[in-house]
Design an enzyme around this catalytic site. Structure first.
Site, PDB file in Angstrom:
ATOM      1  N   LYS A  43       0.871  -1.178   0.000  1.00 34.75           N
ATOM      2  CA  LYS A  43       0.000   0.000   0.000  1.00 34.75           C
ATOM      3  C   LYS A  43       0.911   1.233   0.000  1.00 34.75           C
ATOM      4  CE  LYS A  43      -3.940   1.944   2.597  1.00 34.75           C
ATOM      5  NZ  LYS A  43      -4.852   1.749   3.753  1.00 34.75           N
ATOM      6  N   SER A  68      -9.858   1.842   2.813  1.00 34.15           N
ATOM      7  CA  SER A  68      -8.942   2.603   2.004  1.00 34.15           C
ATOM      8  C   SER A  68      -7.902   1.756   1.262  1.00 34.15           C
ATOM      9  CB  SER A  68      -8.201   3.615   2.884  1.00 34.15           C
ATOM     10  OG  SER A  68      -7.376   2.965   3.815  1.00 34.15           O
ATOM     11  N   SER A 117     -10.209  -0.587   6.987  1.00 37.76           N
ATOM     12  CA  SER A 117      -9.597  -0.382   5.669  1.00 37.76           C
ATOM     13  C   SER A 117      -8.882  -1.581   5.072  1.00 37.76           C
ATOM     14  CB  SER A 117      -8.621   0.788   5.722  1.00 37.76           C
ATOM     15  OG  SER A 117      -9.309   2.014   5.688  1.00 37.76           O
TER      16      SER A 117
END
Lengths: 484, 97
Positions: A71, A146, A170
């Site tokens: 990420k 997210s 997330s």
């Protein structure tokens, strides 16, 4: 783990796997927009080096040579780390996050940095400066957020695993919406050193994979003590792969009795019941438990997370690093224009909420009160865990929604995506989401929450379930990458 | 209670500008968030201690070992890490008139 076995048996090379992953990433980019940055040179160099060492008979770790991706909120030395924000569009960190160091030490080639909601604020991946990510199961839909890029890349078979972070859901919500296993470890299990901060008492790094075995192997790589994060727990990390073999007999699964605000569609309810039945048939027992303050979770979260974010994001000032406006008239103009240009709408809104709940005259009524409510939530879980070993809930309220559908005048519509997941963050507990079937052709998940530091137990439940079901083996049509 | 937020004050605290054409939209959306978080104000927390952190751990100490970064912060700043530098220092607009 399948790829790791092929590598060990000499059936393929890390270079071939990494090259294939990069090819899939490039081919899918127009459809998915999962990556912000690809790192072909670094990844292939590492792959070749692992291949050479393996050929020379060197002892390598179990995942050495298996490609993965991070990420884009984990700092990577010399590689741009944007956090999905214009503010960090030009940010090239001078050091690696602890998680990134660990993955390097495990000798996994990192093919790139994954798209995400700006500063991890969002549940649809539509808040990224680099554009929305699309769900491989239906390109018109959101992959969740997210960690939406992480979920899309793993679901599409580009890489077998990716890192994510989870502040209110997330990792688990996108895992559920993309038919993956996503685990948010206990707070403190994984170091936050080098993880761009959103809400420091809630943020936790974790992984998204296709199945529990891969999650156990990858979590093994990133979990453990790091003195540079003072909140990182200094306790031995168990052998998660060994714990997968723990029998289910006698494990007590707590089923919370939620109120009407937590209703899910009948088709989802049936999948949940079928999952519970499967776990019972494998020897687990079920008991009902109460989480009376669960309805307060979202409101508590949207006081505490913005409050912490408003402080954490104060560092972006247009001076030290990140975006700086052109021709500032004075220092205040530099701050205000740099921040107004650098932050997107959702980030600006959340830090202003944070400023409000921390402001003189409101602090006691909101922030302190939310912290008291947070203790009530923790007590609920402590009390539930006297009656059970694991708590099972839906992960989400519904399967993936259309992109744009929740961009309404009321941002709280989207905030409710985290209804089932925020509790584990508020209480610091490990939680995972695993695939349990499809509603109207789109995947949904079940969440398992464990006691603090009992990641192994929830992973073993998921593993046992996956040995007797095939939901996790289904892949989105059109994305048949063999990255599993 | 939360309906009474002062947008200009919050924007000033957070060093943000509010464009006139965005004002109404921002106020409406902030208003719905404030309304939602009002639930915590109503909750009964009589006698409950605030919880700042899920672990309730104590301050920990570590050995004071200096990091040895690959290159110095000053090099990093000058290589584009910082948006504007001069002689290895950050630059800002004139502060004292």
């Amino acid at each position: 783990m399948q790829l790791a076995r092929s590598l060990r048996q000499g059936e393929t090379t890390s270079e071939a796997l990494t090259e294939a992953a990069l090819t899939r990433a490039r081919a899918a980019q127009d459809d998915l927009n999962a990556f912000v940055t690809l790192c072909p040179d670094e990844a292939l160099a590492e792959a070749r080096s692992v291949d050479a060492e393996r050929a020379a008979g060197a002892a390598l770790g179990p995942l050495a040579g298996v490609p993965m991706a991070h990420k884009d909120l984990f700092c990577t030395e010399g590689i741009r780390t944007t956090c999905g924000s214009r503010m960090l569009d030009n940010f090239i960190p001078p050091y690696d996050a602890h998680v990134v160091e660990r993955v390097k030490a495990a000798r996994m080639p990192v093919i790139g940095k994954l798209n995400m909601d700006e500063f991890a604020m969002g549940s649809s991946n539509e808040n990224s400066y680099y554009g929305a990510v699309h769900n491989p199961w239906d390109l018109r839909c959101s992959p969740g957020g997210s960690s939406g890029g992480s979920a899309a890349a793993v679901a599409a078979g580009i890489v077998p695993g990716a890192t994510g972070t989870d502040t209110g859901g997330s990792i688990r919500q996108p895992a559920a919406l993309c038919n993956l296993l996503g685990i948010k470890p206990s707070y403190g299990r994984v170091s936050r050193y080098g993880m761009v901060a959103f809400a420091s008492s809630l943020d936790q790094g974790g992984v998204l994979t296709r199945n529990a075995e891969d999650a156990a192997a990858l979590l093994q790589v990133i979990a453990g003590h790091d003195a540079r994060d003072a909140t990182c727990i200094n306790a031995p990390v168990p052998d998660y792969l060994a714990e997968l073999r723990t029998p289910l007999e006698g494990v007590r699964i707590g089923l919370p009795d939620f109120g009407d605000g937590h209703a899910i569609a009948p088709a989802y309810r049936e999948l949940l019941e079928a999952c519970i039945e499967q776990l019972r048939s494998l020897g687990a027992e079920t008991v009902s438990v109460q989480l009376p303050n669960a309805d307060l979770g979202i409101a508590i979260y949207y006081v505490i997370a913005p409050a912490e974010a408003s402080a954490n994001l104060a560092r972006y000032d247009g001076v030290h690093y990140g975006h700086r406006c052109e021709n500032p008239a004075d220092l205040q103009d530099l701050y205000r224009r740099s921040r107004s240009e650098g932050f997107g709408e959702e980030v600006r809104r959340r830090i202003m909420v944070g400023a409000h709940v921390l402001a003189r005259g409101f602090y006691d009524a909101y922030y302190l009160q939310a912290q008291k409510c947070r203790r009530l939530v923790l007590r609920d879980y402590q009390s539930a865990f006297t009656r059970c070993d694991v708590i099972l809930t839906p992960t989400v309220r519904a399967p993936a929604f259309r992109l744009g559908e929740k961009l309404t005048d009321d941002p709280t519509d989207l905030y409710l995506e985290d209804l089932y997941t925020v509790g584990a963050n508020l209480a610091g507990l490990p939680g995972l989401s695993m695939p349990v079937g499809f509603v109207d052709g789109l995947p949904v998940g079940v969440q398992l929450i464990g006691r603090a530091l009992e990641e192994g137990r929830i992973l073993s439940l998921a593993h046992r379930y996956q040995q007797h079901t095939d939901w996790h083996l289904r892949t989105p049509p059109g994305f048949s990458g063999d990255g599993a | 209670m939360s309906a009474s937020f002062d947008l200009d004050y919050l924007a000033q605290l957070m060093r943000l500008n509010i464009k006139p054409e965005e004002r109404t939209g921002i106020e409406e959306k902030l208003g719905s968030v404030m309304e939602m978080i009002d639930q915590v104000v109503q909750a009964d927390t009589e006698g409950v201690e605030p919880l700042a952190h899920p672990l309730e751990i104590h301050t920990v100490l570590r050995s004071d070992i200096p990091d040895e970064p690959a290159r110095s912060l000053r090099d990093w700043m000058q290589d584009g890490g910082a948006p504007e530098t001069e002689d290895g220092f950050y630059t800002v607009p004139k502060v004292i008139p």
